[in-house]
Motif scaffolding. Sequence first.
Motif, PDB file in Angstrom:
ATOM      1  N   LEU A 128      10.729   7.841  -1.824  1.00 53.46           N
ATOM      2  CA  LEU A 128       9.813   7.955  -0.695  1.00 53.46           C
ATOM      3  C   LEU A 128       8.599   8.823  -1.024  1.00 53.46           C
ATOM      4  O   LEU A 128       7.691   8.946  -0.192  1.00 53.46           O
ATOM      5  N   SER A 129       8.586   9.412  -2.196  1.00 54.96           N
ATOM      6  CA  SER A 129       7.466  10.308  -2.522  1.00 54.96           C
ATOM      7  C   SER A 129       6.162   9.535  -2.678  1.00 54.96           C
ATOM      8  O   SER A 129       5.087  10.009  -2.266  1.00 54.96           O
ATOM      9  N   THR A 130       6.247   8.337  -3.277  1.00 52.40           N
ATOM     10  CA  THR A 130       5.023   7.561  -3.507  1.00 52.40           C
ATOM     11  C   THR A 130       4.384   7.113  -2.194  1.00 52.40           C
ATOM     12  O   THR A 130       3.183   7.344  -1.984  1.00 52.40           O
ATOM     13  N   PRO A 131       5.114   6.474  -1.276  1.00 50.39           N
ATOM     14  CA  PRO A 131       4.471   6.092  -0.003  1.00 50.39           C
ATOM     15  C   PRO A 131       4.023   7.302   0.799  1.00 50.39           C
ATOM     16  O   PRO A 131       2.997   7.252   1.494  1.00 50.39           O
ATOM     17  N   LEU A 132       4.734   8.412   0.710  1.00 49.18           N
ATOM     18  CA  LEU A 132       4.335   9.611   1.442  1.00 49.18           C
ATOM     19  C   LEU A 132       3.016  10.156   0.892  1.00 49.18           C
ATOM     20  O   LEU A 132       2.129  10.565   1.659  1.00 49.18           O
ATOM     21  N   SER A 133       2.887  10.136  -0.433  1.00 48.47           N
ATOM     22  CA  SER A 133       1.641  10.605  -1.051  1.00 48.47           C
ATOM     23  C   SER A 133       0.480   9.720  -0.637  1.00 48.47           C
ATOM     24  O   SER A 133      -0.647  10.186  -0.388  1.00 48.47           O
ATOM     25  N   ARG A 134       0.779   8.411  -0.558  1.00 50.61           N
ATOM     26  CA  ARG A 134      -0.279   7.481  -0.143  1.00 50.61           C
ATOM     27  C   ARG A 134      -0.760   7.789   1.277  1.00 50.61           C
ATOM     28  O   ARG A 134      -1.973   7.832   1.532  1.00 50.61           O
ATOM     29  N   VAL A 135       0.162   8.036   2.155  1.00 49.52           N
ATOM     30  CA  VAL A 135      -0.209   8.329   3.538  1.00 49.52           C
ATOM     31  C   VAL A 135      -0.967   9.644   3.627  1.00 49.52           C
ATOM     32  O   VAL A 135      -1.994   9.755   4.308  1.00 49.52           O
ATOM     33  N   LEU A 136      -0.498  10.673   2.893  1.00 49.01           N
ATOM     34  CA  LEU A 136      -1.182  11.975   2.925  1.00 49.01           C
ATOM     35  C   LEU A 136      -2.585  11.876   2.353  1.00 49.01           C
ATOM     36  O   LEU A 136      -3.530  12.489   2.866  1.00 49.01           O
ATOM     37  N   PHE A 137      -2.722  11.084   1.327  1.00 48.57           N
ATOM     38  CA  PHE A 137      -4.039  10.920   0.727  1.00 48.57           C
ATOM     39  C   PHE A 137      -4.988  10.228   1.694  1.00 48.57           C
ATOM     40  O   PHE A 137      -6.155  10.618   1.840  1.00 48.57           O
ATOM     41  N   ASP A 138      -4.485   9.205   2.366  1.00 43.96           N
ATOM     42  CA  ASP A 138      -5.322   8.499   3.350  1.00 43.96           C
ATOM     43  C   ASP A 138      -5.744   9.415   4.478  1.00 43.96           C
ATOM     44  O   ASP A 138      -6.909   9.402   4.904  1.00 43.96           O
ATOM     45  N   VAL A 139      -4.826  10.235   4.936  1.00 41.24           N
ATOM     46  CA  VAL A 139      -5.139  11.156   6.033  1.00 41.24           C
ATOM     47  C   VAL A 139      -6.193  12.156   5.582  1.00 41.24           C
ATOM     48  O   VAL A 139      -7.151  12.465   6.322  1.00 41.24           O
ATOM     49  N   GLN A 140      -6.029  12.701   4.324  1.00 40.67           N
ATOM     50  CA  GLN A 140      -6.996  13.670   3.804  1.00 40.67           C
ATOM     51  C   GLN A 140      -8.367  13.041   3.634  1.00 40.67           C
ATOM     52  O   GLN A 140      -9.389  13.653   3.956  1.00 40.67           O
TER      53      GLN A 140
END
Length: 454
Positions: free
Chosen positions: A42-54
Amino acid sequence: MSSSTSSYIDYPTFTSPTFSPTAYANSLVLSTNNPTDTPLDLSTPLSRVLFDVQEVDTHIDTLTTKHALPIIQHTQSRSQASARVLESVEEQVRSLEESYKRLEREVVERHDAAEQVRVAAERMLRTLRLGRGVQRAVQLGRQLEGQMEEVGREGPVRVEGARGMVPAANTLLGLRGLFAANGKGEEGEGLERVKVVGTLRAEVVSPAETGLMQRAQQVVREFSMSSLLASGQGQQGGQTFAQTEDTKMRTTRALQTLYLLSPTKASTTVETFEPTLLISALQSYLQTALTSSLAALSRALATLPTLERTLLEISARCQNIVALETLLDTVKPPPHPLLLSSDPRDTTANDDSNFLTPLLRHLDTSSLPSYFWRSMAGQLSSRVQEILNRGGVSARTLRTNRDRVREAIRECVDRGSRLPASSLSNGKKADQKVGNWEREAAVMVQSVVGPLQR
């Protein structure tokens, strides 16, 4: 938004009205993992979401910094517009408050004062109306006392006393209507709460009504026009014209009084009114004559020497009934102040133009003499049978003198069916027979002779 700014962010997906966070998160997990792997990464999709939010946050900050002045100016204009609107609304509110205060001074306060005046005037009017009702009741009470003194006179002024019966009855009806007025605004409203009116009803009105009713019933009980007993064996002799008129007048006033004093209801009309006191007094008169005649004839049949005198008495009673029937046929109902007028289109209403019609309807007979003879005949057979069952001298004498008894009874019915006085006959000749007396004589003879022939 241009694609050169951040082409890797899927803005249409995030801004779509049907965007679902759970569905989007599920798609990210499935795109970066194999559904059969255990455990999932789940780290990869979580990083994707955090990056999009940032990235979105950075983009918002950039746009805000770049367009700060227009935003401030727009906010300032909105604030100024709000202030102007608020000032205008406050001014309208102040104007409305001033209008309400003026309305309260000019309308509400005056209305309150007017309402107090209205309540005071209404109470004064009710007091005035109640005072008039009490005055009217006391006035009628005094009038009733004077009338009852006149009604109670005896001796040579009995005629004057009888003349006061109908006025006294009308006064009682006036008081009865006054006491029964319970509607709002009527003259008698609230009279029952006045102590003097209660005393008036208990000490004056109720005793007067009872006394007047008893006096009228007494006059009806004492009604007598036949002079058979005074003049001897069938020789009409007796009453003078003045005595006849006196009897007629007193009886007429008594009958009218009983008619007026008969109880009524609020919805009773002239056509539906049933004069119960009148009918009861007349029925009692007939029943007394019938009972006395039946008892006397039963004794006379057991002791034949007294038969002639007894039959003379019975003839006199029947003549009185004939006279009463003739009088009732001429007496018309007086106006009744408590009766309502019914719909003239009502064809079911009673048409009682005299006092005889309701009595005949109540007795279910065509004439009073016929009712008298047939009622007595209906009870006489059993009395004769009792004499025969006892046997002895009385039974043998009765059987031996059967023919004499037959002729005596026929003569009794013949005498009893004659009008006793010409003044009661409405132009008919005195001593004229009424009704089918031969038929009634046959009924009477059969009730006595019939058991003797068995």
